[in-house]
Design a protein around this motif. Sequence first.
Motif, PDB file in Angstrom:
ATOM      1  N   ARG A  95      48.937  44.131  27.106  1.00 16.54           N
ATOM      2  CA  ARG A  95      47.465  44.215  27.179  1.00 16.54           C
ATOM      3  C   ARG A  95      47.013  44.649  28.570  1.00 16.54           C
ATOM      4  O   ARG A  95      46.082  45.448  28.709  1.00 16.54           O
ATOM      5  CB  ARG A  95      46.849  42.858  26.781  1.00 16.54           C
ATOM      6  CG  ARG A  95      45.347  42.923  26.479  1.00 16.54           C
ATOM      7  CD  ARG A  95      44.488  42.657  27.687  1.00 16.54           C
ATOM      8  NE  ARG A  95      44.891  41.428  28.323  1.00 16.54           N
ATOM      9  CZ  ARG A  95      44.983  41.289  29.645  1.00 16.54           C
ATOM     10  NH1 ARG A  95      44.658  42.272  30.465  1.00 16.54           N
ATOM     11  NH2 ARG A  95      45.396  40.145  30.167  1.00 16.54           N
ATOM     12  N   LEU A 136      42.201  47.119  44.346  1.00 17.62           N
ATOM     13  CA  LEU A 136      41.098  46.416  45.004  1.00 17.62           C
ATOM     14  C   LEU A 136      41.649  45.297  45.896  1.00 17.62           C
ATOM     15  O   LEU A 136      41.319  45.197  47.080  1.00 17.62           O
ATOM     16  CB  LEU A 136      40.148  45.834  43.942  1.00 17.62           C
ATOM     17  CG  LEU A 136      38.959  45.033  44.484  1.00 17.62           C
ATOM     18  CD1 LEU A 136      38.037  45.927  45.314  1.00 17.62           C
ATOM     19  CD2 LEU A 136      38.161  44.396  43.332  1.00 17.62           C
ATOM     20  N   GLY A 142      41.666  38.564  48.085  1.00 17.36           N
ATOM     21  CA  GLY A 142      41.742  38.665  46.626  1.00 17.36           C
ATOM     22  C   GLY A 142      40.408  38.313  46.005  1.00 17.36           C
ATOM     23  O   GLY A 142      39.672  39.174  45.541  1.00 17.36           O
ATOM     24  N   ALA A 146      35.031  41.702  49.402  1.00 17.85           N
ATOM     25  CA  ALA A 146      34.101  42.212  50.423  1.00 17.85           C
ATOM     26  C   ALA A 146      34.759  42.230  51.803  1.00 17.85           C
ATOM     27  O   ALA A 146      34.345  42.986  52.683  1.00 17.85           O
ATOM     28  CB  ALA A 146      32.848  41.336  50.458  1.00 17.85           C
ATOM     29  N   SER A 244      31.862  46.475  38.730  1.00 17.66           N
ATOM     30  CA  SER A 244      31.468  46.959  37.393  1.00 17.66           C
ATOM     31  C   SER A 244      32.703  47.222  36.536  1.00 17.66           C
ATOM     32  O   SER A 244      32.691  46.981  35.320  1.00 17.66           O
ATOM     33  CB  SER A 244      30.673  48.262  37.491  1.00 17.66           C
ATOM     34  OG  SER A 244      29.562  48.101  38.309  1.00 17.66           O
ATOM     35  N   ARG A 250      37.490  42.278  32.262  1.00 20.23           N
ATOM     36  CA  ARG A 250      37.340  40.840  31.965  1.00 20.23           C
ATOM     37  C   ARG A 250      36.908  40.647  30.519  1.00 20.23           C
ATOM     38  O   ARG A 250      37.350  39.702  29.851  1.00 20.23           O
ATOM     39  CB  ARG A 250      36.293  40.226  32.915  1.00 20.23           C
ATOM     40  CG  ARG A 250      36.771  40.106  34.338  1.00 20.23           C
ATOM     41  CD  ARG A 250      35.634  39.767  35.283  1.00 20.23           C
ATOM     42  NE  ARG A 250      36.116  39.616  36.659  1.00 20.23           N
ATOM     43  CZ  ARG A 250      35.324  39.454  37.707  1.00 20.23           C
ATOM     44  NH1 ARG A 250      34.003  39.421  37.561  1.00 20.23           N
ATOM     45  NH2 ARG A 250      35.844  39.314  38.918  1.00 20.23           N
ATOM     46  N   GLU A 370      41.599  39.175  37.715  1.00 13.91           N
ATOM     47  CA  GLU A 370      40.267  39.484  37.165  1.00 13.91           C
ATOM     48  C   GLU A 370      39.278  38.352  37.452  1.00 13.91           C
ATOM     49  O   GLU A 370      38.423  38.042  36.628  1.00 13.91           O
ATOM     50  CB  GLU A 370      40.342  39.729  35.654  1.00 13.91           C
ATOM     51  CG  GLU A 370      41.107  40.969  35.273  1.00 13.91           C
ATOM     52  CD  GLU A 370      40.357  42.238  35.625  1.00 13.91           C
ATOM     53  OE1 GLU A 370      39.222  42.133  36.127  1.00 13.91           O
ATOM     54  OE2 GLU A 370      40.927  43.313  35.426  1.00 13.91           O
ATOM     55  N   VAL A 379      30.415  31.750  39.737  1.00  9.93           N
ATOM     56  CA  VAL A 379      29.445  32.721  39.190  1.00  9.93           C
ATOM     57  C   VAL A 379      28.484  31.992  38.251  1.00  9.93           C
ATOM     58  O   VAL A 379      27.258  32.173  38.308  1.00  9.93           O
ATOM     59  CB  VAL A 379      30.179  33.864  38.440  1.00  9.93           C
ATOM     60  CG1 VAL A 379      29.187  34.708  37.635  1.00  9.93           C
ATOM     61  CG2 VAL A 379      30.965  34.746  39.412  1.00  9.93           C
TER      62      VAL A 379
HETATM   63  P1  TGC Z   1      27.668  40.323  45.932  1.00  7.38           P
HETATM   64  O1  TGC Z   1      27.219  40.380  47.365  1.00  7.38           O
HETATM   65  O2  TGC Z   1      27.074  39.337  44.989  1.00  7.38           O
HETATM   66  O3  TGC Z   1      27.480  41.789  45.283  1.00  7.38           O
HETATM   67  C1  TGC Z   1      27.941  42.946  45.915  1.00  7.38           C
HETATM   68  C2  TGC Z   1      27.465  44.128  45.075  1.00  7.38           C
HETATM   69  O4  TGC Z   1      28.113  44.105  43.803  1.00  7.38           O
HETATM   70  C3  TGC Z   1      27.147  43.911  42.738  1.00  7.38           C
HETATM   71  N1  TGC Z   1      27.772  42.991  41.788  1.00  7.38           N
HETATM   72  C4  TGC Z   1      28.196  43.400  40.577  1.00  7.38           C
HETATM   73  N2  TGC Z   1      28.097  44.579  39.966  1.00  7.38           N
HETATM   74  C5  TGC Z   1      28.617  44.669  38.735  1.00  7.38           C
HETATM   75  N3  TGC Z   1      29.240  43.638  38.126  1.00  7.38           N
HETATM   76  C6  TGC Z   1      29.362  42.438  38.729  1.00  7.38           C
HETATM   77  N4  TGC Z   1      30.016  41.457  38.110  1.00  7.38           N
HETATM   78  C7  TGC Z   1      28.830  42.274  40.008  1.00  7.38           C
HETATM   79  N5  TGC Z   1      28.786  41.239  40.899  1.00  7.38           N
HETATM   80  C8  TGC Z   1      28.129  41.701  41.979  1.00  7.38           C
HETATM   81  C9  TGC Z   1      25.916  43.358  43.427  1.00  7.38           C
HETATM   82  O5  TGC Z   1      24.759  43.678  42.701  1.00  7.38           O
HETATM   83  C10 TGC Z   1      25.963  44.101  44.750  1.00  7.38           C
HETATM   84  O6  TGC Z   1      25.581  45.451  44.530  1.00  7.38           O
HETATM   85  P2  TGC Z   1      24.788  46.326  45.655  1.00  7.38           P
HETATM   86  O7  TGC Z   1      24.794  47.719  45.129  1.00  7.38           O
HETATM   87  O8  TGC Z   1      23.454  45.700  45.749  1.00  7.38           O
HETATM   88  O9  TGC Z   1      25.579  46.167  46.945  1.00  7.38           O
HETATM   89  O10 TGC Z   1      29.230  40.185  45.893  1.00  7.38           O
HETATM   90  P3  TGC Z   1      30.152  39.144  46.633  1.00  7.38           P
HETATM   91  O11 TGC Z   1      30.900  39.835  47.731  1.00  7.38           O
HETATM   92  O12 TGC Z   1      29.359  37.905  46.981  1.00  7.38           O
HETATM   93  O13 TGC Z   1      31.230  38.815  45.510  1.00  7.38           O
HETATM   94  C11 TGC Z   1      30.970  38.059  44.426  1.00  7.38           C
HETATM   95  C12 TGC Z   1      32.307  37.680  43.702  1.00  7.38           C
HETATM   96  C13 TGC Z   1      33.075  36.606  44.453  1.00  7.38           C
HETATM   97  C14 TGC Z   1      31.890  37.163  42.336  1.00  7.38           C
HETATM   98  C15 TGC Z   1      33.211  38.939  43.564  1.00  7.38           C
HETATM   99  O14 TGC Z   1      33.697  39.346  44.780  1.00  7.38           O
HETATM  100  C16 TGC Z   1      34.377  38.709  42.611  1.00  7.38           C
HETATM  101  O15 TGC Z   1      34.242  38.859  41.411  1.00  7.38           O
HETATM  102  N6  TGC Z   1      35.596  38.351  43.148  1.00  7.38           N
HETATM  103  C17 TGC Z   1      36.804  38.298  42.346  1.00  7.38           C
HETATM  104  C18 TGC Z   1      37.647  39.512  42.625  1.00  7.38           C
HETATM  105  C19 TGC Z   1      38.429  39.943  41.426  1.00  7.38           C
HETATM  106  O16 TGC Z   1      38.162  39.593  40.292  1.00  7.38           O
HETATM  107  N7  TGC Z   1      39.403  40.827  41.630  1.00  7.38           N
HETATM  108  C20 TGC Z   1      40.133  41.402  40.550  1.00  7.38           C
HETATM  109  C21 TGC Z   1      40.963  42.580  41.013  1.00  7.38           C
HETATM  110  S1  TGC Z   1      41.525  43.653  39.713  1.00  7.38           S
HETATM  111  C22 TGC Z   1      42.602  42.748  38.825  1.00  7.38           C
HETATM  112  O17 TGC Z   1      42.780  41.597  39.014  1.00  7.38           O
HETATM  113  C23 TGC Z   1      43.333  43.465  37.744  1.00  7.38           C
HETATM  114  S2  TGC Z   1      44.447  42.455  36.929  1.00  7.38           S
HETATM  115  C24 TGC Z   1      45.218  43.438  35.827  1.00  7.38           C
HETATM  116  C25 TGC Z   1      44.649  43.345  34.446  1.00  7.38           C
HETATM  117  O18 TGC Z   1      43.441  43.296  34.241  1.00  7.38           O
HETATM  118  O19 TGC Z   1      45.423  43.312  33.531  1.00  7.38           O
END
Ligand code: TGC
Length: 391
Positions: A95, A136, A142, A146, A244, A250, A370, A379
Amino acid sequence: MTTPLELLSVEHLLSEEERDLRDAVAHFVDDRVRPSVADWYEDGLSSSAVRELALEAGKLGLLGMHLTGYGCAGTNAVSYGLACMELEAGDSGVRSLVSVQGSLAMFAIWKFGSEEQKQQWLPGMAAGELIGCFGLTEPDFGSNPAGMRTCARRDGDDWVLDGTKMWITNGSVADVAVVWARCADDGAVRGFLVPAGTPGFTAPKIGKKLSLRASVTSELVLEGVRLPSSAVLPEVSSLRGPLSCLNEARFGIVFGALGAARDCLAAALSYVQTREVFDKPLASFQLTQAKLADMALELQKGYLLALHLGRLKDDGTLTPQQVSLGKLNNVREALAIARECRTILGANGITLEYPVLRHANNLESVLTYEGTSEVHQLVIGQALTGQSAFS
Ligand code: TGC
Ligand code: FAD
């Protein structure tokens, strides 16, 4: 006897087209994944096996299946979710291959790329002839991307990238890496398309994994990687870009994790019918039935949640907070089910003869990638209170 998913007749909530697609993916998993998955897990999946699987998934139309144009199938979101569920019933690694290709690498290009970039990469990626990865995460960043240190600076018309990405699915197999970097001049986060073989770009494989072994995971090392100006994704210049893409992947995991849980429960249900303890089938003990009933309950609640989120996505109203709710619940419950099934199988549960510990070990990664459970709790906490508690 009733199967867990028949108990609530959730099947009736699917269209005929959705059921047909789901069944086609289930057959693919039966034919191509189940016979080999224990070996892939034991030996580690080879790069050539990833390529073969990608080609087959491409033929089935699974890669970027919820995207439109450029050779993508253009299915609805629920169908994509159901495909993830069947693939993950085989193995989370399979997956992952489909998620990373379609929801992360292809989606980034489809949503934020130029027309030229879309034409260059998407048809081959949809066919599984070209593989993409999504960089990323970094060694020190991780949950908080940011803070990323990977840096892009302008040099004439070119861009020059330096930095390291960590834990990148299919990094060392990929033909193209979508790399997110902070730009030195304006501090914006931008995505770059880095073709394999670009001087200064290497992708060493990460070994010694105890989870997601039927998936290739790599580091991406960028040392003075020079790219033309056409390599940048032009349509986004903030973390909104990668985040996005994460929403898409997710969403697939909300369904996918339940596939792994369902496979564990099926193995446990079959086991309790034949295994005798204290001169009676394990199925006849109240403690066993209580475990089975609770697991069937959580599986179906998770399925209803996933379907609800899928219908919202197809209506165009799904929010990132709702995706967090689904990912948090369904992965957490799937992992609990996998571990509970392992107890039912006793010592047999620790081997690769049965799928349960393999799924449980995989789900440890799914719980972390993710967005970790804690990130999704925060969140949801922010949505409920209006207060950000990330830092
Ligand atoms: P924040 O300051 O709130 O926002 C920054 C900018 O991003 C926008 N935004 C989003 N846009 C779309 N979808 C979302 N879910 C969004 N969340 C925030 C926001 O509007 C803003 O945009 P702009 O244009 O105004 O600048 O962001 P933050 O730095 O406080 O972070 C929030 C947090 C912690 C939730 C975020 O960093 C996060 O989700 N962290 C987790 C990182 C993560 O999930 N990494 C995954 C990497 S890839 C992966 O794991 C692949 S695994 C393989 C597989 O899937 O099989
Ligand atoms: P950290 O962020 O260091 O977190 C460590 C712990 O601290 C966690 O429990 C976390 O929840 C907790 N924590 C963090 N912040 C807070 C807070 N504010 N409050 C309370 N607790 C907090 N990444 C990619 O970019 N592309 C990929 O293709 C990819 N594939 C992956 C494949 C696998 C098999 C794995 C295991 C990971 C993959 N990842 C990928 C990386 C994955 O997204 C990260 O591991 C994940 O985002 C968590 O980051 P971290 O491991 O650095 O943990």
